[in-house]
Design a protein around this motif. Structure first.
Motif, PDB file in Angstrom:
ATOM      1  N   LEU A 115       0.744  -1.256   0.117  1.00 29.03           N
ATOM      2  CA  LEU A 115      -0.178  -0.076   0.124  1.00 29.03           C
ATOM      3  C   LEU A 115       0.749   1.189  -0.034  1.00 29.03           C
ATOM      4  N   LEU A 140      -2.379   6.133   5.358  1.00 30.90           N
ATOM      5  CA  LEU A 140      -3.470   5.132   4.877  1.00 30.90           C
ATOM      6  C   LEU A 140      -2.848   3.922   4.631  1.00 30.90           C
ATOM      7  N   ALA A 190      -4.454   0.820   7.033  1.00 30.86           N
ATOM      8  CA  ALA A 190      -4.967  -0.424   6.218  1.00 30.86           C
ATOM      9  C   ALA A 190      -4.173  -1.575   6.618  1.00 30.86           C
ATOM     10  N   THR A 215      -5.329  -2.534  10.015  1.00 34.94           N
ATOM     11  CA  THR A 215      -6.889  -3.245  10.117  1.00 34.94           C
ATOM     12  C   THR A 215      -6.470  -4.906   9.458  1.00 34.94           C
ATOM     13  N   VAL A 216      -5.676  -5.169   8.437  1.00 32.58           N
ATOM     14  CA  VAL A 216      -5.546  -6.517   7.976  1.00 32.58           C
ATOM     15  C   VAL A 216      -4.830  -7.296   8.904  1.00 32.58           C
TER      16      VAL A 216
END
Length: 71
Positions: A42, A51, A55, A58-59
């Motif tokens: 990412l 970001l 992310a 979260t993953v």
């Protein structure tokens, strides 16, 4: 006559890995690896560190929770 029981002979993956004298469940190591991979991809794709970190966290957290639920 010999009898072979395939269930008893089948090898299973270790459920824990010894790291510095501490047993780490495999799903935790998978979550860390998946989070790191997501962070790197990412960061390269979006160019946004904020970001990518959110992310990837979260993953990793989702993989960790799935491992806890299964285990």
């Amino acid at each position: 006559m010999a009898v072979v029981h395939p269930q008893k002979m089948a090898r299973t993956a270790p459920r824990a890995v010894d790291i510095a004298g501490t047993a780490w469940p495999v799903f935790k190591l998978e979550a860390l690896g998946l989070g790191l991979a997501a962070l790197l991809v990412l960061a390269l794709v979006t160019g946004s560190a904020q970001l990518a970190v959110l992310a990837a966290a979260t993953v990793a957290a989702l993989r960790w929770m799935v491992g806890l639920a299964r285990g």
